[in-house]
Design a protein around this motif. Structure first.
Motif, mmCIF file in Angstrom:
data_model
loop_
_atom_site.group_PDB
_atom_site.id
_atom_site.type_symbol
_atom_site.label_atom_id
_atom_site.label_comp_id
_atom_site.label_asym_id
_atom_site.label_seq_id
_atom_site.Cartn_x
_atom_site.Cartn_y
_atom_site.Cartn_z
ATOM 1 N N GLY A 187 1.007 -1.269 -0.058
ATOM 2 C CA GLY A 187 0.043 0.104 0.157
ATOM 3 C C GLY A 187 0.867 1.271 0.158
ATOM 4 O O GLY A 187 1.745 1.350 0.918
ATOM 5 N N GLY B 145 -0.294 4.480 0.481
ATOM 6 C CA GLY B 145 -0.857 5.595 0.840
ATOM 7 C C GLY B 145 -0.093 6.497 1.671
ATOM 8 O O GLY B 145 1.163 6.006 1.896
ATOM 9 N N GLY C 199 1.461 3.926 4.106
ATOM 10 C CA GLY C 199 2.715 2.962 3.794
ATOM 11 C C GLY C 199 3.854 3.708 3.160
ATOM 12 O O GLY C 199 4.880 3.368 3.551
ATOM 13 N N LEU D 168 -6.145 17.947 4.709
ATOM 14 C CA LEU D 168 -5.963 17.440 6.062
ATOM 15 C C LEU D 168 -5.542 18.374 6.995
ATOM 16 O O LEU D 168 -5.044 19.018 6.651
ATOM 17 C CB LEU D 168 -4.722 16.427 5.873
ATOM 18 N N ALA E 225 0.788 -2.935 -8.849
ATOM 19 C CA ALA E 225 1.264 -4.345 -7.996
ATOM 20 C C ALA E 225 0.304 -4.588 -7.035
ATOM 21 O O ALA E 225 0.319 -3.961 -5.725
ATOM 22 C CB ALA E 225 2.876 -4.055 -7.588
ATOM 23 N N ARG F 279 -6.529 -6.225 2.887
ATOM 24 C CA ARG F 279 -6.725 -7.626 2.396
ATOM 25 C C ARG F 279 -5.697 -8.420 3.528
ATOM 26 O O ARG F 279 -6.262 -9.525 3.679
ATOM 27 C CB ARG F 279 -6.038 -7.855 0.947
ATOM 28 N N LEU G 18 -0.507 -1.358 9.995
ATOM 29 C CA LEU G 18 -0.500 0.097 10.453
ATOM 30 C C LEU G 18 -1.303 0.835 9.618
ATOM 31 O O LEU G 18 -2.052 0.573 8.603
ATOM 32 C CB LEU G 18 0.878 0.729 10.273
ATOM 33 N N GLY H 81 -9.998 14.132 13.509
ATOM 34 C CA GLY H 81 -8.730 14.386 12.295
ATOM 35 C C GLY H 81 -7.557 13.786 12.522
ATOM 36 O O GLY H 81 -6.467 14.429 12.665
ATOM 37 N N GLN H 82 -7.763 12.501 13.002
ATOM 38 C CA GLN H 82 -6.308 11.679 13.418
ATOM 39 C C GLN H 82 -5.911 10.595 12.613
ATOM 40 O O GLN H 82 -4.990 9.851 13.020
ATOM 41 C CB GLN H 82 -6.482 11.524 14.937
HETATM 42 C C1 LIG Z 1 -13.607 12.494 5.241
HETATM 43 C C2 LIG Z 1 -12.317 12.219 5.772
HETATM 44 C C3 LIG Z 1 -11.622 13.265 6.307
HETATM 45 C C4 LIG Z 1 -10.422 12.883 7.112
HETATM 46 N N1 LIG Z 1 -9.644 13.905 7.604
HETATM 47 C C5 LIG Z 1 -8.524 13.660 8.247
HETATM 48 C C6 LIG Z 1 -7.735 14.784 8.902
HETATM 49 O O1 LIG Z 1 -8.082 15.831 8.965
HETATM 50 N N2 LIG Z 1 -6.564 14.298 9.621
HETATM 51 C C7 LIG Z 1 -6.068 12.975 9.390
HETATM 52 O O2 LIG Z 1 -4.904 12.736 10.056
HETATM 53 N N3 LIG Z 1 -6.889 12.116 8.874
HETATM 54 C C8 LIG Z 1 -8.030 12.231 8.171
HETATM 55 N N4 LIG Z 1 -8.800 11.249 7.712
HETATM 56 C C9 LIG Z 1 -8.347 9.787 7.875
HETATM 57 C C10 LIG Z 1 -7.112 9.486 6.902
HETATM 58 O O3 LIG Z 1 -7.655 10.006 5.435
HETATM 59 C C11 LIG Z 1 -6.619 7.965 6.751
HETATM 60 O O4 LIG Z 1 -6.711 7.541 8.138
HETATM 61 C C12 LIG Z 1 -5.444 7.917 6.100
HETATM 62 O O5 LIG Z 1 -5.412 8.638 4.701
HETATM 63 C C13 LIG Z 1 -4.891 6.203 6.037
HETATM 64 O O6 LIG Z 1 -3.906 6.218 5.421
HETATM 65 P P1 LIG Z 1 -3.395 4.779 5.100
HETATM 66 O O7 LIG Z 1 -2.191 4.765 4.200
HETATM 67 O O8 LIG Z 1 -3.499 3.734 6.191
HETATM 68 O O9 LIG Z 1 -4.503 4.204 4.031
HETATM 69 P P2 LIG Z 1 -5.009 4.427 2.498
HETATM 70 O O10 LIG Z 1 -4.766 5.902 2.279
HETATM 71 O O11 LIG Z 1 -6.408 3.775 2.220
HETATM 72 O O12 LIG Z 1 -3.989 3.794 1.559
HETATM 73 C C14 LIG Z 1 -4.047 2.254 1.501
HETATM 74 C C15 LIG Z 1 -3.151 2.179 -0.154
HETATM 75 O O13 LIG Z 1 -3.151 0.803 -0.358
HETATM 76 C C16 LIG Z 1 -3.510 0.540 -1.253
HETATM 77 N N5 LIG Z 1 -3.723 -0.960 -1.368
HETATM 78 C C17 LIG Z 1 -4.912 -1.677 -1.025
HETATM 79 N N6 LIG Z 1 -5.003 -3.109 -1.134
HETATM 80 C C18 LIG Z 1 -3.680 -3.124 -1.886
HETATM 81 C C19 LIG Z 1 -3.131 -4.534 -2.147
HETATM 82 N N7 LIG Z 1 -4.004 -5.684 -2.009
HETATM 83 N N8 LIG Z 1 -2.014 -4.251 -2.847
HETATM 84 C C20 LIG Z 1 -1.541 -3.295 -3.219
HETATM 85 N N9 LIG Z 1 -1.954 -2.103 -2.690
HETATM 86 C C21 LIG Z 1 -3.150 -2.057 -1.961
HETATM 87 C C22 LIG Z 1 -4.794 1.365 -1.963
HETATM 88 O O14 LIG Z 1 -4.813 1.529 -3.157
HETATM 89 C C23 LIG Z 1 -4.057 2.704 -1.076
HETATM 90 O O15 LIG Z 1 -3.106 3.541 -2.256
HETATM 91 C C24 LIG Z 1 -9.791 11.658 7.014
HETATM 92 C C25 LIG Z 1 -10.580 10.647 6.440
HETATM 93 C C26 LIG Z 1 -11.902 10.940 5.767
HETATM 94 C C27 LIG Z 1 -12.564 9.716 5.186
#
Ligand SMILES: Cc1cc2nc3c(=O)[nH]c(=O)nc-3n(C[C@H](O)[C@H](O)[C@H](O)COP(=O)(O)OP(=O)(O)OC[C@H]3O[C@@H](n4cnc5c(N)ncnc54)[C@H](O)[C@@H]3O)c2cc1C
Length: 387
Positions: A10, A12, A15, A45, A125, A164, A283, A295-296
Protein backbone atom coordinates in the motif's frame (compact mmCIF):
# COMPACT_ATOMS: atom_id res chain seq x y z
CA UNK A 1 25.42 -8.24 7.49
CA UNK A 2 22.78 -8.46 4.72
CA UNK A 3 20.59 -5.41 4.31
CA UNK A 4 17.21 -6.17 5.88
CA UNK A 5 14.31 -6.01 3.42
CA UNK A 6 10.75 -4.82 4.09
CA UNK A 7 7.85 -5.08 1.68
CA UNK A 8 5.24 -2.39 2.30
CA UNK A 9 1.79 -3.23 0.96
CA UNK A 10 0.00 0.00 0.00
CA UNK A 11 1.37 3.37 -1.08
CA UNK A 12 -0.99 5.70 0.81
CA UNK A 13 0.18 8.14 3.48
CA UNK A 14 0.66 5.28 5.98
CA UNK A 15 2.58 3.01 3.60
CA UNK A 16 4.91 5.75 2.32
CA UNK A 17 5.56 6.95 5.89
CA UNK A 18 6.44 3.39 6.94
CA UNK A 19 8.71 2.93 3.94
CA UNK A 20 10.48 6.21 4.73
CA UNK A 21 10.83 5.38 8.44
CA UNK A 22 12.39 1.99 7.63
CA UNK A 23 14.55 3.39 4.82
CA UNK A 24 15.97 5.97 7.24
CA UNK A 25 16.84 3.09 9.62
CA UNK A 26 18.88 1.26 6.97
CA UNK A 27 16.22 -1.05 5.54
CA UNK A 28 15.81 -1.78 1.85
CA UNK A 29 12.14 -1.14 1.13
CA UNK A 30 9.80 -2.25 -1.63
CA UNK A 31 6.42 -0.51 -1.79
CA UNK A 32 3.72 -2.39 -3.69
CA UNK A 33 0.74 -0.23 -4.67
CA UNK A 34 -2.11 -1.68 -6.67
CA UNK A 35 -3.15 1.64 -8.31
CA UNK A 36 -1.54 2.32 -11.70
CA UNK A 37 -0.18 5.62 -10.39
CA UNK A 38 1.10 6.67 -6.97
CA UNK A 39 -1.10 9.54 -5.92
CA UNK A 40 -3.43 10.52 -3.13
CA UNK A 41 -7.08 11.14 -3.79
CA UNK A 42 -8.96 13.31 -1.36
CA UNK A 43 -8.84 16.96 -0.51
CA UNK A 44 -7.08 18.35 2.55
CA UNK A 45 -5.90 17.23 5.95
CA UNK A 46 -5.35 18.82 9.31
CA UNK A 47 -2.02 17.85 10.84
CA UNK A 48 -1.92 18.35 14.58
CA UNK A 49 1.21 18.52 16.75
CA UNK A 50 1.59 14.73 16.95
CA UNK A 51 1.53 14.29 13.17
CA UNK A 52 3.90 17.24 12.73
CA UNK A 53 6.36 15.77 15.23
CA UNK A 54 6.15 12.39 13.49
CA UNK A 55 6.83 14.05 10.12
CA UNK A 56 9.74 15.95 11.72
CA UNK A 57 11.14 12.56 12.75
CA UNK A 58 10.91 11.50 9.09
CA UNK A 59 13.00 14.52 8.10
CA UNK A 60 10.17 16.32 6.33
CA UNK A 61 9.97 19.39 8.52
CA UNK A 62 11.58 22.01 6.22
CA UNK A 63 9.60 20.93 3.13
CA UNK A 64 6.38 20.80 5.18
CA UNK A 65 6.67 24.29 6.60
CA UNK A 66 6.81 25.75 3.10
CA UNK A 67 3.83 23.70 1.84
CA UNK A 68 1.33 24.13 4.63
CA UNK A 69 -0.82 26.75 6.24
CA UNK A 70 -0.63 27.47 9.96
CA UNK A 71 -4.21 27.42 11.12
CA UNK A 72 -5.62 30.77 12.21
CA UNK A 73 -7.57 30.59 15.47
CA UNK A 74 -11.11 29.45 14.80
CA UNK A 75 -13.48 27.30 16.80
CA UNK A 76 -16.99 25.92 16.73
CA UNK A 77 -20.05 27.80 15.44
CA UNK A 78 -23.75 27.08 15.15
CA UNK A 79 -25.37 27.18 11.73
CA UNK A 80 -26.25 30.87 12.10
CA UNK A 81 -22.58 31.60 12.63
CA UNK A 82 -22.62 32.31 16.37
CA UNK A 83 -19.42 31.14 18.05
CA UNK A 84 -20.02 28.40 20.62
CA UNK A 85 -16.37 28.02 21.42
CA UNK A 86 -13.16 29.75 20.29
CA UNK A 87 -9.76 28.18 20.02
CA UNK A 88 -7.08 30.18 21.81
CA UNK A 89 -4.14 29.88 19.39
CA UNK A 90 -1.56 31.12 21.89
CA UNK A 91 -2.81 28.57 24.44
CA UNK A 92 -2.63 25.82 21.82
CA UNK A 93 0.99 26.70 21.09
CA UNK A 94 1.68 26.81 24.84
CA UNK A 95 0.09 23.34 25.33
CA UNK A 96 1.42 21.64 22.21
CA UNK A 97 4.36 23.68 20.98
CA UNK A 98 2.75 24.36 17.59
CA UNK A 99 -0.54 25.28 15.98
CA UNK A 100 -2.16 22.72 13.66
CA UNK A 101 -1.35 22.89 9.96
CA UNK A 102 -3.64 22.44 6.99
CA UNK A 103 -2.19 20.67 3.95
CA UNK A 104 -3.41 19.33 0.63
CA UNK A 105 -3.28 15.53 0.76
CA UNK A 106 -1.55 15.38 -2.61
CA UNK A 107 1.22 17.66 -1.26
CA UNK A 108 1.89 15.46 1.77
CA UNK A 109 1.84 12.35 -0.42
CA UNK A 110 4.32 13.98 -2.86
CA UNK A 111 6.70 15.00 -0.04
CA UNK A 112 6.75 11.43 1.27
CA UNK A 113 7.18 9.97 -2.22
CA UNK A 114 10.04 12.30 -3.09
CA UNK A 115 11.92 11.37 0.09
CA UNK A 116 12.05 7.71 -1.00
CA UNK A 117 14.29 6.12 -3.65
CA UNK A 118 12.19 6.00 -6.85
CA UNK A 119 13.36 2.41 -7.41
CA UNK A 120 11.54 1.31 -4.23
CA UNK A 121 8.08 2.29 -5.53
CA UNK A 122 6.08 -0.17 -7.64
CA UNK A 123 2.65 0.64 -9.02
CA UNK A 124 0.12 -1.64 -10.67
CA UNK A 125 1.24 -4.25 -8.10
CA UNK A 126 -1.69 -5.84 -6.29
CA UNK A 127 -0.79 -8.08 -3.36
CA UNK A 128 -2.83 -11.26 -3.32
CA UNK A 129 -1.36 -13.32 -0.50
CA UNK A 130 1.22 -13.14 2.27
CA UNK A 131 2.82 -16.14 3.97
CA UNK A 132 4.59 -15.50 7.27
CA UNK A 133 7.28 -18.07 8.22
CA UNK A 134 9.44 -18.08 11.36
CA UNK A 135 12.34 -16.11 9.89
CA UNK A 136 10.91 -14.46 6.77
CA UNK A 137 7.72 -13.74 4.84
CA UNK A 138 6.70 -14.29 1.24
CA UNK A 139 4.51 -11.86 -0.67
CA UNK A 140 2.61 -12.96 -3.77
CA UNK A 141 1.44 -10.16 -6.01
CA UNK A 142 0.26 -9.49 -9.52
CA UNK A 143 2.42 -6.88 -11.22
CA UNK A 144 2.18 -5.28 -14.67
CA UNK A 145 4.11 -8.30 -16.07
CA UNK A 146 2.08 -10.97 -14.30
CA UNK A 147 2.37 -12.89 -11.02
CA UNK A 148 5.47 -12.35 -8.87
CA UNK A 149 6.77 -13.46 -5.48
CA UNK A 150 9.01 -11.49 -3.11
CA UNK A 151 10.82 -12.60 0.04
CA UNK A 152 11.08 -10.15 2.92
CA UNK A 153 12.25 -10.02 6.52
CA UNK A 154 9.22 -7.87 7.31
CA UNK A 155 5.89 -7.16 5.60
CA UNK A 156 4.05 -3.95 6.49
CA UNK A 157 0.32 -4.08 5.82
CA UNK A 158 -0.63 -0.49 4.97
CA UNK A 159 -3.43 -1.46 2.62
CA UNK A 160 -6.12 0.72 4.15
CA UNK A 161 -9.67 0.37 5.42
CA UNK A 162 -10.47 -2.78 3.41
CA UNK A 163 -7.06 -4.36 4.10
CA UNK A 164 -6.60 -7.71 2.38
CA UNK A 165 -3.76 -8.57 4.77
CA UNK A 166 -6.04 -8.00 7.76
CA UNK A 167 -8.76 -10.18 6.22
CA UNK A 168 -6.23 -12.92 5.44
CA UNK A 169 -4.24 -12.96 8.68
CA UNK A 170 -6.91 -11.78 11.14
CA UNK A 171 -9.90 -13.72 9.72
CA UNK A 172 -11.72 -13.47 13.06
CA UNK A 173 -12.01 -9.66 12.74
CA UNK A 174 -15.25 -8.56 11.06
CA UNK A 175 -15.17 -6.15 8.14
CA UNK A 176 -15.38 -2.40 8.90
CA UNK A 177 -18.87 -1.10 9.70
CA UNK A 178 -20.78 1.97 8.61
CA UNK A 179 -20.54 4.81 11.15
CA UNK A 180 -23.88 6.33 10.15
CA UNK A 181 -22.51 9.38 8.31
CA UNK A 182 -21.69 10.36 4.77
CA UNK A 183 -19.20 13.10 3.86
CA UNK A 184 -18.42 15.42 1.00
CA UNK A 185 -15.00 17.05 0.53
CA UNK A 186 -13.30 19.45 -1.83
CA UNK A 187 -10.09 21.48 -2.11
CA UNK A 188 -10.75 24.79 -3.85
CA UNK A 189 -9.04 28.06 -4.72
CA UNK A 190 -10.17 30.55 -2.05
CA UNK A 191 -7.59 33.20 -1.23
CA UNK A 192 -9.64 35.17 1.35
CA UNK A 193 -8.34 34.72 4.91
CA UNK A 194 -10.60 32.31 6.77
CA UNK A 195 -10.13 30.69 10.17
CA UNK A 196 -10.13 26.93 10.54
CA UNK A 197 -13.55 26.25 11.98
CA UNK A 198 -16.38 23.79 12.22
CA UNK A 199 -20.09 24.48 12.29
CA UNK A 200 -22.61 22.16 13.86
CA UNK A 201 -26.30 21.85 13.01
CA UNK A 202 -28.76 19.04 13.70
CA UNK A 203 -27.04 15.80 12.58
CA UNK A 204 -24.77 17.83 10.31
CA UNK A 205 -21.32 19.44 10.33
CA UNK A 206 -19.41 21.70 7.96
CA UNK A 207 -15.67 22.28 8.33
CA UNK A 208 -13.20 24.60 6.60
CA UNK A 209 -9.39 24.47 6.67
CA UNK A 210 -7.02 26.79 4.74
CA UNK A 211 -4.27 24.63 3.20
CA UNK A 212 -1.87 27.29 1.88
CA UNK A 213 -1.16 28.75 -1.55
CA UNK A 214 -4.59 30.36 -1.73
CA UNK A 215 -6.36 27.03 -1.33
CA UNK A 216 -8.97 25.90 1.14
CA UNK A 217 -10.30 22.47 2.06
CA UNK A 218 -13.91 22.11 3.10
CA UNK A 219 -15.83 19.05 4.21
CA UNK A 220 -19.47 18.45 5.06
CA UNK A 221 -21.04 15.51 6.87
CA UNK A 222 -24.59 14.42 7.59
CA UNK A 223 -26.19 11.44 9.25
CA UNK A 224 -27.68 9.33 6.45
CA UNK A 225 -28.26 5.75 5.31
CA UNK A 226 -25.21 4.19 3.58
CA UNK A 227 -24.75 4.03 -0.18
CA UNK A 228 -26.42 7.34 -1.08
CA UNK A 229 -25.29 9.19 -4.20
CA UNK A 230 -26.63 12.29 -5.92
CA UNK A 231 -26.39 12.98 -9.65
CA UNK A 232 -24.80 16.32 -8.67
CA UNK A 233 -23.02 16.02 -5.30
CA UNK A 234 -22.29 19.76 -5.09
CA UNK A 235 -26.01 20.47 -5.48
CA UNK A 236 -26.67 17.97 -2.68
CA UNK A 237 -24.25 19.85 -0.39
CA UNK A 238 -25.94 23.14 -1.30
CA UNK A 239 -29.33 21.62 -0.43
CA UNK A 240 -28.08 20.77 3.06
CA UNK A 241 -25.71 23.65 3.82
CA UNK A 242 -26.44 26.46 1.33
CA UNK A 243 -28.53 28.41 3.88
CA UNK A 244 -25.93 28.15 6.68
CA UNK A 245 -23.83 31.16 7.71
CA UNK A 246 -21.18 32.80 5.53
CA UNK A 247 -18.63 31.90 4.30
CA UNK A 248 -20.25 28.48 3.71
CA UNK A 249 -22.43 29.64 0.76
CA UNK A 250 -19.40 31.53 -0.64
CA UNK A 251 -17.22 28.41 -0.40
CA UNK A 252 -19.85 26.34 -2.18
CA UNK A 253 -20.22 29.03 -4.85
CA UNK A 254 -16.44 28.94 -5.38
CA UNK A 255 -16.42 25.13 -5.77
CA UNK A 256 -16.20 23.95 -9.38
CA UNK A 257 -18.62 21.16 -10.28
CA UNK A 258 -16.96 17.75 -10.42
CA UNK A 259 -14.35 18.27 -7.67
CA UNK A 260 -16.57 17.17 -4.81
CA UNK A 261 -15.77 13.72 -3.39
CA UNK A 262 -18.37 11.75 -1.48
CA UNK A 263 -17.55 8.96 0.97
CA UNK A 264 -19.55 7.02 3.49
CA UNK A 265 -17.63 6.71 6.76
CA UNK A 266 -16.66 3.20 7.84
CA UNK A 267 -14.50 2.20 10.77
CA UNK A 268 -13.10 -0.91 12.40
CA UNK A 269 -15.56 -1.60 15.21
CA UNK A 270 -13.74 -4.69 16.51
CA UNK A 271 -10.29 -3.69 17.76
CA UNK A 272 -7.45 -5.99 16.73
CA UNK A 273 -5.93 -8.04 19.58
CA UNK A 274 -2.48 -7.38 18.08
CA UNK A 275 -1.12 -5.38 15.14
CA UNK A 276 1.44 -8.14 14.48
CA UNK A 277 1.20 -11.70 13.19
CA UNK A 278 4.57 -13.37 12.68
CA UNK A 279 6.58 -11.19 10.29
CA UNK A 280 3.60 -9.01 9.31
CA UNK A 281 2.80 -5.68 11.01
CA UNK A 282 -0.31 -3.68 10.18
CA UNK A 283 -0.48 0.09 10.37
CA UNK A 284 -2.73 3.02 9.50
CA UNK A 285 -6.31 2.31 8.47
CA UNK A 286 -5.46 -1.37 8.00
CA UNK A 287 -4.81 -1.56 11.76
CA UNK A 288 -7.27 0.96 13.22
CA UNK A 289 -9.56 2.59 10.63
CA UNK A 290 -11.33 5.31 12.60
CA UNK A 291 -13.99 7.91 11.95
CA UNK A 292 -12.56 11.31 10.91
CA UNK A 293 -14.12 13.29 13.77
CA UNK A 294 -10.84 13.96 15.57
CA UNK A 295 -8.89 14.42 12.31
CA UNK A 296 -6.40 11.79 13.47
CA UNK A 297 -6.49 8.89 10.96
CA UNK A 298 -3.47 9.97 8.92
CA UNK A 299 -1.73 11.33 12.04
CA UNK A 300 -2.00 7.93 13.70
CA UNK A 301 -0.72 6.20 10.55
CA UNK A 302 2.35 8.47 10.52
CA UNK A 303 2.94 7.87 14.24
CA UNK A 304 2.70 4.09 13.62
CA UNK A 305 5.32 4.40 10.89
CA UNK A 306 7.79 6.35 13.05
CA UNK A 307 7.42 3.92 15.98
CA UNK A 308 7.77 0.90 13.68
CA UNK A 309 10.94 2.38 12.17
CA UNK A 310 12.41 3.05 15.61
CA UNK A 311 11.48 -0.43 16.89
CA UNK A 312 13.10 -2.05 13.83
CA UNK A 313 16.26 0.08 13.96
CA UNK A 314 18.31 -3.04 14.77
CA UNK A 315 17.48 -4.58 11.38
CA UNK A 316 16.12 -8.10 11.01
CA UNK A 317 17.84 -9.30 14.20
CA UNK A 318 15.42 -9.84 17.07
CA UNK A 319 12.53 -8.77 14.86
CA UNK A 320 9.87 -10.60 16.91
CA UNK A 321 10.83 -8.53 19.98
CA UNK A 322 10.90 -5.33 17.88
CA UNK A 323 7.44 -6.03 16.47
CA UNK A 324 6.11 -6.84 19.94
CA UNK A 325 7.42 -3.45 21.09
CA UNK A 326 5.73 -1.76 18.11
CA UNK A 327 2.42 -3.40 18.98
CA UNK A 328 2.74 -2.51 22.65
CA UNK A 329 3.52 1.15 21.93
CA UNK A 330 0.94 1.69 19.19
CA UNK A 331 -2.15 -0.40 19.87
CA UNK A 332 -3.45 1.13 23.12
CA UNK A 333 -2.97 4.72 21.95
CA UNK A 334 -4.37 4.34 18.43
CA UNK A 335 -7.34 2.27 19.61
CA UNK A 336 -8.19 4.77 22.33
CA UNK A 337 -8.07 7.61 19.80
CA UNK A 338 -10.34 5.59 17.48
CA UNK A 339 -12.86 5.17 20.32
CA UNK A 340 -12.66 8.86 21.19
CA UNK A 341 -13.15 9.83 17.55
CA UNK A 342 -16.34 7.77 17.38
CA UNK A 343 -17.60 9.44 20.57
CA UNK A 344 -16.69 12.87 19.19
CA UNK A 345 -18.85 12.15 16.14
CA UNK A 346 -21.83 11.13 18.27
CA UNK A 347 -21.57 14.21 20.45
CA UNK A 348 -20.68 16.45 17.51
CA UNK A 349 -21.86 15.87 13.95
CA UNK A 350 -24.47 13.20 14.78
CA UNK A 351 -26.32 14.99 17.57
CA UNK A 352 -29.88 15.68 16.37
CA UNK A 353 -32.24 16.06 19.34
CA UNK A 354 -33.07 19.81 19.82
CA UNK A 355 -32.78 19.60 23.61
CA UNK A 356 -29.42 17.88 23.38
CA UNK A 357 -28.29 20.52 20.86
CA UNK A 358 -29.27 23.33 23.24
CA UNK A 359 -27.51 21.64 26.17
CA UNK A 360 -24.38 21.16 24.08
CA UNK A 361 -24.39 24.80 22.96
CA UNK A 362 -24.76 26.00 26.55
CA UNK A 363 -22.04 23.65 27.76
CA UNK A 364 -19.66 24.83 25.05
CA UNK A 365 -20.31 28.50 25.87
CA UNK A 366 -19.74 27.91 29.58
CA UNK A 367 -16.61 25.79 29.33
CA UNK A 368 -13.37 27.77 29.74
CA UNK A 369 -11.51 27.91 26.40
CA UNK A 370 -8.46 26.17 27.87
CA UNK A 371 -10.59 23.18 28.93
CA UNK A 372 -12.30 23.01 25.53
CA UNK A 373 -8.91 23.15 23.89
CA UNK A 374 -7.59 20.38 26.09
CA UNK A 375 -10.56 18.16 25.16
CA UNK A 376 -9.79 18.73 21.48
CA UNK A 377 -6.02 18.39 21.60
CA UNK A 378 -5.16 15.71 24.17
CA UNK A 379 -4.55 13.25 21.36
CA UNK A 380 -2.04 15.61 19.72
CA UNK A 381 0.22 15.55 22.77
CA UNK A 382 2.65 12.86 21.56
CA UNK A 383 6.38 12.69 20.97
CA UNK A 384 8.32 10.27 18.76
CA UNK A 385 10.70 7.71 20.30
CA UNK A 386 14.11 9.17 21.10
CA UNK A 387 16.29 6.33 19.70
C1 LIG B 1 -13.70 12.52 5.25
C2 LIG B 1 -12.37 12.19 5.85
C3 LIG B 1 -11.60 13.21 6.44
C4 LIG B 1 -10.37 12.91 7.05
N1 LIG B 1 -9.65 13.92 7.63
C5 LIG B 1 -8.48 13.64 8.26
C6 LIG B 1 -7.70 14.69 8.87
O1 LIG B 1 -8.03 15.88 8.85
N2 LIG B 1 -6.52 14.34 9.49
C7 LIG B 1 -6.09 13.03 9.53
O2 LIG B 1 -5.03 12.77 10.12
N3 LIG B 1 -6.81 12.02 8.95
C8 LIG B 1 -7.98 12.28 8.30
N4 LIG B 1 -8.69 11.28 7.70
C9 LIG B 1 -8.20 9.89 7.77
C10 LIG B 1 -7.10 9.60 6.77
O3 LIG B 1 -7.50 9.98 5.48
C11 LIG B 1 -6.76 8.10 6.75
O4 LIG B 1 -6.69 7.60 8.05
C12 LIG B 1 -5.41 7.87 6.07
O5 LIG B 1 -5.40 8.41 4.77
C13 LIG B 1 -5.11 6.38 6.02
O6 LIG B 1 -3.92 6.16 5.30
P1 LIG B 1 -3.48 4.67 4.97
O7 LIG B 1 -2.19 4.81 4.21
O8 LIG B 1 -3.50 3.83 6.19
O9 LIG B 1 -4.62 4.07 4.01
P2 LIG B 1 -5.02 4.50 2.53
O10 LIG B 1 -4.85 5.94 2.30
O11 LIG B 1 -6.36 3.90 2.29
O12 LIG B 1 -3.95 3.75 1.61
C14 LIG B 1 -4.02 2.36 1.37
C15 LIG B 1 -3.31 2.10 0.03
O13 LIG B 1 -3.19 0.69 -0.15
C16 LIG B 1 -3.47 0.37 -1.49
N5 LIG B 1 -3.89 -1.05 -1.51
C17 LIG B 1 -5.02 -1.59 -0.97
N6 LIG B 1 -5.02 -2.93 -1.15
C18 LIG B 1 -3.88 -3.24 -1.81
C19 LIG B 1 -3.31 -4.47 -2.27
N7 LIG B 1 -3.93 -5.65 -2.08
N8 LIG B 1 -2.10 -4.44 -2.91
C20 LIG B 1 -1.45 -3.26 -3.09
N9 LIG B 1 -1.94 -2.06 -2.69
C21 LIG B 1 -3.13 -2.06 -2.04
C22 LIG B 1 -4.58 1.34 -1.87
O14 LIG B 1 -4.70 1.50 -3.28
C23 LIG B 1 -4.12 2.61 -1.17
O15 LIG B 1 -3.25 3.38 -1.99
C24 LIG B 1 -9.92 11.57 7.06
C25 LIG B 1 -10.67 10.55 6.45
C26 LIG B 1 -11.89 10.86 5.85
C27 LIG B 1 -12.69 9.74 5.20
Amino acid sequence: MDEPHAVVVGGGIGGLSAALALHRRGWRVTVLERAPELREVGAGLTLMANALRALDALGLSPALRSSTHAEAPGGVRDRRGRWLSRVDAAEMIRQLGTSALGIHRATLHRLLREALPASSLHTGAEVEHVESETDHATVRYRGPDGPRTLDADLVVGADGLRSRLRAQLWPEIPAPVYAGSTTWRAAIAFPDPIPTAITWGPAAEFGMVPIGEGQLYWYAAITAPPGGHAPDELAAVRDHFGAWHEPIPALLAATPPGVVLRNDIHYLATPLPSYVRGRVALLGDAAHAMTPNLGQGAGQAIEDAVVLGAACAGGAKRLPAALAAYDEQRRPRSQSIARASLRAGRYGQQLRNPVALAVRAAALRLTPPSATLRSMTWCADWRPPTN
